[in-house]
Design a protein around this motif. Structure first.
Motif, PDB file in Angstrom:
ATOM      1  N   VAL A 185     -65.753 -26.024  44.478  1.00  0.00           N
ATOM      2  CA  VAL A 185     -66.123 -24.928  45.389  1.00  0.00           C
ATOM      3  C   VAL A 185     -64.862 -24.363  46.047  1.00  0.00           C
ATOM      4  CG1 VAL A 185     -67.525 -24.266  47.371  1.00  0.00           C
ATOM      5  CG2 VAL A 185     -68.329 -26.068  45.839  1.00  0.00           C
ATOM      6  N   LEU A 194     -69.734 -20.795  43.469  1.00  0.00           N
ATOM      7  CA  LEU A 194     -70.262 -22.160  43.570  1.00  0.00           C
ATOM      8  C   LEU A 194     -70.619 -22.488  45.016  1.00  0.00           C
ATOM      9  CD1 LEU A 194     -67.711 -24.019  41.266  1.00  0.00           C
ATOM     10  CD2 LEU A 194     -70.051 -23.328  40.692  1.00  0.00           C
ATOM     11  N   GLU A 195     -71.666 -23.310  45.156  1.00  0.00           N
ATOM     12  CA  GLU A 195     -72.117 -23.726  46.479  1.00  0.00           C
ATOM     13  C   GLU A 195     -72.617 -25.158  46.337  1.00  0.00           C
ATOM     14  OE1 GLU A 195     -74.242 -20.931  49.460  1.00  0.00           O
ATOM     15  OE2 GLU A 195     -75.816 -21.909  48.318  1.00  0.00           O
ATOM     16  N   LEU A 196     -72.240 -26.016  47.306  1.00  0.00           N
ATOM     17  CA  LEU A 196     -72.638 -27.414  47.219  1.00  0.00           C
ATOM     18  C   LEU A 196     -73.767 -27.680  48.198  1.00  0.00           C
ATOM     19  CD1 LEU A 196     -71.798 -30.097  45.820  1.00  0.00           C
ATOM     20  CD2 LEU A 196     -70.391 -30.543  47.832  1.00  0.00           C
TER      21      LEU A 196
END
Lengths: 369, 58
Positions: free
Chosen positions: B17, B25-27
């Motif tokens: 990320v 992107l994302e967590l």
């Protein structure tokens, strides 16, 4: 509407929130994790001197008192650098909760298990709140300023300011917390080797008699750190020049405020959070949270920390050029007091002087001056 | 599939990320990729410490 929303309840976010709450502003801190401070992605070391910024760290946060560092050359010879004031290996899950408690005591609110998915803007185009999710419910909360203290792992800093980490400037790391190992507990152990850990290092940070954080960081490449060990990713800075937008401030690791030589970020995070809070407080009092007004934080941070860390970064760039044979010579040529200078982010001339002691390193030393 | 995450391997460290240039992107509880933003540049694969991401150039 509250005054400030802080995204991220790590050292930067809670330091910022605490200062703002002390000034009487209403502050809400959100953290995505269910438990603040866990799971850690940190070797947990910090200098005793950091307490100048943090206040006295309670005993319960400390796993091990440290009096210095042992630096190993690739061939196994080593050098002990004993610090006049030592350091600690922390228990981050206790330490981070203490920081959050301190912020709450001054009047800030801290809510864990809350995922912030986006930020919202007002009719002027200023950042003025967040959208998130708590216990399965979506919500929106408005504020006069939004502080992004998410660390590097959130896309929000990129969405607001286009900030992301350059892959060639990060170290990809793995760490185990291990037990049943034999280490001298009051020293941290650093192994330099281009073979074992190219452009990085291996660390052993004791947490009591037979327990330690054992980690390894290397430049991202085809052969993964997991091929050696297993966990975590840590940043070296490519410090963000402009950390503000209208109604928005980036601080801590989210702004890559990390010591470039060893990757330590707690102290830099706290300082950066506190400096951000000072500027935000001033701006809120004048009722001007424009980018122009908030950019005082850029000025202050770069003057007090950024230019210093830039010099430390140059030191790292030099060390990265050394081969294992150079590193052997370097450890041989170093005096314990030199290491302490390094740890403080010494002047480049200090390293150059050390390198000059070995004929084969003179070329690299010249490059530094 | 040109981009692939192995969730059993993924440590949720967020390294990918931090390097993603397009905020794709994302967590969350696991890594989420926005296909519309992703350019398949491959830096996430490079940054991953455990080889959990595979990107095949099309």
């Amino acid at each position: 509407m509250i005054d400030v929303i802080v995204i991220g309840a790590g050292p930067a976010g809670t330091a910022c929130a605490k200062k703002l709450a002390e000034e009487g502003f209403s502050v809400e801190v959100y953290d995505k994790r269910a438990e603040i401070g866990a799971p850690k992605r940190c070797a947990e070391g910090i200098s005793e001197a950091s307490q100048d910024f943090l206040g006295k760290i309670p005993e319960r946060c400390i796993a091990q008192k440290i009096k210095g560092a042992r630096l190993y050359a690739p061939d196994g010879r080593y050098l002990d650098a004993i610090l006049s004031s030592g350091g600690f290996v922390l228990e981050r899950k206790v330490f981070d909760k203490w920081l959050a408690e301190e912020a709450v005591k001054t009047g800030a609110a801290v809510q864990a298990n809350t995922f912030i998915s986006d930020m919202v803007k007002d009719e002027r185009g200023y950042y003025a709140g967040v959208k998130g999710e708590f216990l399965g419910n979506e919500f929106m909360e408005k504020a006069r300023v939004v502080v992004c203290a998410t660390g590097a792992e959130s896309p929000l800093r990129n969405k607001a300011l286009g900030v992301f980490s350059k892959v060639n400037l990060i170290d990809s790391c793995i760490q185990y917390e291990m037990t049943n190992i034999d280490v001298i507990p009051d020293l941290i152990h650093i192994y330099l080797s281009g073979v074992l850990a190219p452009r990085g290092y291996v660390w052993v940070f004791p947490k009591g008699e037979h327990k330690a954080n054992v980690g390894l960081g290397i430049i991202p490449q085809d052969k993964k750190p997991a091929a050696y060990m297993n966990e975590f990713l840590k940043l070296h800075p490519d410090m963000v020049k402009d950390m503000v937008a209208n109604g928005f401030v980036l601080c801590g690791e989210a702004a890559n405020h990390v010591n470039p030589i060893h990757g330590g970020g707690i102290k830099e995070a706290v300082i950066s959070g506190q400096m951000a809070a000072d500027t935000i407080a001033e701006c809120l009092k004048k009722n001007d949270v424009s980018k122009k007004a908030l950019s005082k934080f850029n000025e202050v941070w770069w003057k007090e920390r950024g230019n210093h860390l830039k010099r430390v970064e140059k030191l790292r760039e030099t060390l990265e050029k050394l081969s294992d044979a150079d590193l052997n010579d370097l450890v041989d040529a170093l005096k314990p007091e030199d290491i302490i200078e390094f740890a403080r982010g010494a002047k480049l001339s200090v390293l150059a002087k050390v390198l000059m002691r070995k004929p084969r390193l003179v070329g690299i030393a010249r490059h530094l001056l | 599939m040109a981009w692939n995450i192995n969730n059993d391997k993924c440590l949720r460290c967020g390294g990918c990320v931090s390097v993603c240039p397009t905020a794709a992107l994302e967590l969350r509880d696991k890594l989420i990729r926005d296909e519309k933003l992703c350019t398949l540049c491959g830096v996430c694969e490079k940054a991953c410490p455990v080889d959990a991401i595979k990107v095949a150039k099309q």
